[in-house]
Design an enzyme around this catalytic site. Sequence first.
Site, PDB file in Angstrom:
ATOM      1  CD  GLU A 198      -3.139  -0.900   2.051  1.00  8.87           C
ATOM      2  OE1 GLU A 198      -2.912   0.038   3.109  1.00  8.87           O
ATOM      3  OE2 GLU A 198      -4.246  -1.365   2.008  1.00  8.87           O
TER       4      GLU A 198
ATOM      5  CG  HIS B 249      -9.694   8.113   0.582  1.00  8.75           C
ATOM      6  ND1 HIS B 249     -10.242   8.305  -0.729  1.00  8.75           N
ATOM      7  CD2 HIS B 249      -9.046   6.892   0.659  1.00  8.75           C
ATOM      8  CE1 HIS B 249      -9.676   7.191  -1.489  1.00  8.75           C
ATOM      9  NE2 HIS B 249      -8.915   6.507  -0.760  1.00  8.75           N
TER      10      HIS B 249
ATOM     11  NE  ARG C 105      -5.044   8.529   0.692  1.00  8.48           N
ATOM     12  CZ  ARG C 105      -5.602   7.227   1.673  1.00  8.48           C
ATOM     13  NH1 ARG C 105      -5.836   7.576   2.938  1.00  8.48           N
ATOM     14  NH2 ARG C 105      -5.582   6.293   1.366  1.00  8.48           N
TER      15      ARG C 105
ATOM     16  CG  HIS D 168     -10.303   7.423   5.663  1.00  7.65           C
ATOM     17  ND1 HIS D 168     -11.315   6.437   5.718  1.00  7.65           N
ATOM     18  CD2 HIS D 168      -9.030   6.431   5.527  1.00  7.65           C
ATOM     19  CE1 HIS D 168     -10.771   5.300   5.381  1.00  7.65           C
ATOM     20  NE2 HIS D 168      -9.519   5.279   5.473  1.00  7.65           N
TER      21      HIS D 168
ATOM     22  NE  ARG E 123      -5.421   5.797   9.339  1.00  2.72           N
ATOM     23  CZ  ARG E 123      -5.600   4.802   8.210  1.00  2.72           C
ATOM     24  NH1 ARG E 123      -5.126   3.776   8.254  1.00  2.72           N
ATOM     25  NH2 ARG E 123      -6.446   5.348   7.368  1.00  2.72           N
TER      26      ARG E 123
END
Length: 558
Positions: free
Chosen positions: A117, A233, A279, A344, A379
Site C-alpha cells: 500500500e 480520502h 492523496r 476518513h 497515519r
Amino acid sequence: MPEIEIPRQFDVIVVGAGAAGLYTALCLPESLQVGLITKETVTLSASDWAQGGIAAAIAPEDSPQLHIEDTIQAGAGLCDRQAVEFLAQEAPNCIQSLVNLGVAFDRHGNALALTLEAAHSRNRVLHAADTTGREVTTTLTAQVLHRQNIQVIQQALALSLWLEPETNRCQGICLFYQGEITWVKAKAVVLATGGGGQVFAQTTNPAVSTGDGVAIAWRAGAILRDLEFVQFHPTALTKPGADRFLISEAVRGEGAHLVDDTGRRFAFDYHPAGELAPRDVVSRAIFSHLQKTAVDPATAHVWLDMRPIPADKIQHRFPNIIKVCQRWGIDVFHEPIPVAPAAHYWMGGIVADLQNHTNIPGLYAVGETASTGVHGANRLASNSLLECIVFGAQMANIQLTDVELQPELSELSVREFNLDENAWQTQQAQIAALREKLPRLVWQSAGICREQARLNEAIATIESWQQDFAILPLSKFLLSLRANETVKFQTLGIERQLRLWAETRNLLDVADLILRSAAFRTESRGGHYRIDYPEPNPHWQMHTIVQALHWSKSIPVS
C-alpha cells in the site's frame, strides 16, 4: 432488543464494540467481569467498514525496523518513536493471535498473502479480500459472545464518566439503557469509541462515529492531543442515500480520470501529476474546485471516469467497486462515478501511554479515540486496525485498584422527566436542525483547507449553538443530574430522541475542539492544511495539547 438486567458493578467497562473494544474485552483477564457497551449492535463500527488491511512486518525481506521508518516518514515529524517501535515490534505476535482466533486472512498457498500500500516500502499488508475489517470484527464478535465473563450491552449509550469526587478517579459511567438513565460502577473504564467523522458533512465513517469518547473524556478533564489532524480520502462515492464508499486510489493508478461537470480534467490545474498527485493534494484540488464551481460545496461532487481503463482490466482488478456502484445504479463501464473527498481518520484523541492509561486514574483509551503517538500528523495506511489490536492486547496486563461499593449505591434517588408532546416535538426539531447544520459548517471551515477568518467565524457560531443547546429543557434537566440519580422516561421513542441529544452534544464539543485546534496551529503539516500558512514550520514540530479550555504546545518532538 430483549431487555436484560444490567449489573450495578463490573470489574471493567469497555465502551465501544469495534476492533479496539472487542479485542480489549477478549484480552482482559477472564477472571474479571467485563461489561461491553455499544450504542448500536456489535456488528456496526468503523472497523467493520475497513477495506484495506492490517500492516505487519512478517515477510522474510521485511523487518519491524522498516515498518518503523515508513510510519515515522508518514507521520510528518510528530510520531512518538517509542510508540511506533512498540507498534511495529508487537505487530507479528498480534497477527498470530488473530490467526489463532480464527481470522481468515487471504493466503498464497500456506503463506499469508501480503500486498503493498501507499508509503510502505515492503509488501506487509494482510487482507481478507477488500473487507478485512469485517472479517476481523466478525471473528472477534463470535469470540466475545462465547466468553462467560463478558456481558454485551447493546443499544446502550454512555453519557458521561463517573468520577470519584475526592480523588477524581474514574469509578464508572452514566448510562442510558432501556428508557432509563442509570450509573454503573467499575474498577476501570476503557474508552474504545472510534473516531468522529460525523462532525464533517462528507465522511467515510458510519453514523455511530460521533466522537463520543473524546467528548466524554474531555468534559471529565482528560488531556487531549493533536485534534486538528484529520485524514481526508480524495475519492469517496458521493450519492444521496449511499454510504461514502471509498473508491481506491488504484483506480486512478490504472488510468481513471477525474473530471468536473464539463468533462475537464481539472486536477492538472493544481499539480503537474493531475489525478496521480499525493492523496492530500488531490483532496485539496477537488475541494478547491468545488468551492469555485458548486452551489453547495458541502454536498457537491466531481466525477471519476473509469472508461479510459480497458473493460477486462476493470473486471479483473475492481470487482467489488463494480458491485457497490451497481447497487447504487452506477454502471462504471458506461458512466463516471460521483466522488468527493471525505473525512476518513482522526489522528488526534485522548492522550494515552503504551499501556493505554490516560491522565485520569482508572480511565483507559484504545484505538482511534486514543492518541498514543503512533500516527503523528498523518497515519500510514493499514496501521489503524493494527493499533487497535496491539494496544488492546496490553489490557491483559491491567492492574485494578479495588473500588468499594458505596453504601448509597443501593439507595438510588429516582427522578422522572416529562414534557408534553408539543414541547418534545419543538425540542427535537431544534436538536435535529443543529445536527444537520453542524457538519456543513465544520466541513466548510475546518475541512480540507482552513484559514483563520473562517475558523474564527465558525468558532463563534458553534459557541452560539452550544448556548442554544444548553437552554433546551432536556439539556437543563440532564446537565443538572447529580451522580447516582436515576431517571425514568415515560416518553415514546425516547431512545432515539436521547441518542440524538447525546450525539449532538458530543458533536458540538468535538467541532469546537477541532476548530480551536486548527486555529491554534499556524502551519500546514500532515492532515492539517492552512491556506494562510501553507508550509510546515520547524517551530511547530510539537503536539497541540488540550485540557479543559486551555491550549498549549508540547515540548518539541525529536
